[in-house]
Design a protein around this motif. Sequence first.
Motif, short mmCIF file in Angstrom:
data_model
loop_
_atom_site.label_atom_id
_atom_site.label_comp_id
_atom_site.label_asym_id
_atom_site.label_seq_id
_atom_site.Cartn_x
_atom_site.Cartn_y
_atom_site.Cartn_z
N VAL A 1 -15.96 6.68 -20.82
CA VAL A 1 -17.28 6.72 -21.32
C VAL A 1 -17.81 5.37 -21.68
O VAL A 1 -17.03 4.72 -22.45
N ARG A 2 -18.95 5.10 -20.99
CA ARG A 2 -19.55 3.74 -21.14
C ARG A 2 -20.56 3.78 -22.07
O ARG A 2 -20.87 2.90 -22.87
N SER A 3 -21.32 4.70 -22.17
CA SER A 3 -22.36 5.05 -23.11
C SER A 3 -22.69 6.24 -23.36
O SER A 3 -22.46 7.34 -22.43
N CYS A 4 -23.24 6.71 -24.48
CA CYS A 4 -24.06 7.92 -24.83
C CYS A 4 -25.09 7.91 -25.48
O CYS A 4 -25.21 7.11 -26.38
N SER B 1 -17.50 5.85 -16.15
CA SER B 1 -17.05 5.27 -14.83
C SER B 1 -15.68 5.37 -14.54
O SER B 1 -14.71 6.03 -15.57
N TYR B 2 -15.15 5.36 -13.42
CA TYR B 2 -13.99 5.80 -13.14
C TYR B 2 -13.40 4.80 -11.98
O TYR B 2 -14.47 4.43 -10.94
N GLU B 3 -12.02 4.62 -11.55
CA GLU B 3 -11.75 3.88 -10.49
C GLU B 3 -10.95 4.61 -9.38
O GLU B 3 -10.17 5.27 -9.83
N GLU C 1 -18.19 5.82 -26.94
CA GLU C 1 -18.14 4.89 -26.08
C GLU C 1 -16.38 4.66 -26.19
O GLU C 1 -15.85 4.35 -27.13
N GLY C 2 -15.78 4.46 -24.84
CA GLY C 2 -14.50 4.46 -24.83
C GLY C 2 -13.62 5.58 -24.59
O GLY C 2 -12.19 5.37 -24.19
#
Length: 111
Positions: A16-19, A42-44, A62-63
């Motif tokens: 999770v990058r933002s909420c 995001s994911y890789e 976040e995180g």
Amino acid sequence: MKTSSNDDWLPVRAVVRSCRRSWSRTGDAEVGTAGEYVVTFSYEVDGRTYRSWYYAGTFHKEGKTLEILYDPHHPSKNTGSEYYGLFWARAIGWVMGGVILLFFFWLEHRQ
């Protein structure tokens, strides 16, 4: 989040990058949608980072990590994303709005 019936989709850890609270406009005032958040994650896959988002009923820190599935043939497609369904809902809305406008135009100008 969407689920997938495709058995060939692969699991991956997303972060999770933002909420943030979801906002909608009503006239000139901004009003928060009760209990709805937009979660960006995001994911890789194969060294490339993909970003997407979805609606959630609760706040996500976040995180936080979550497991999603992605299409190995099109890694940007995933089970967490709201994008594709939202696109089609908007497209159908625009088409129906156009049909309604044409109908009223026809009613106004028929003899």
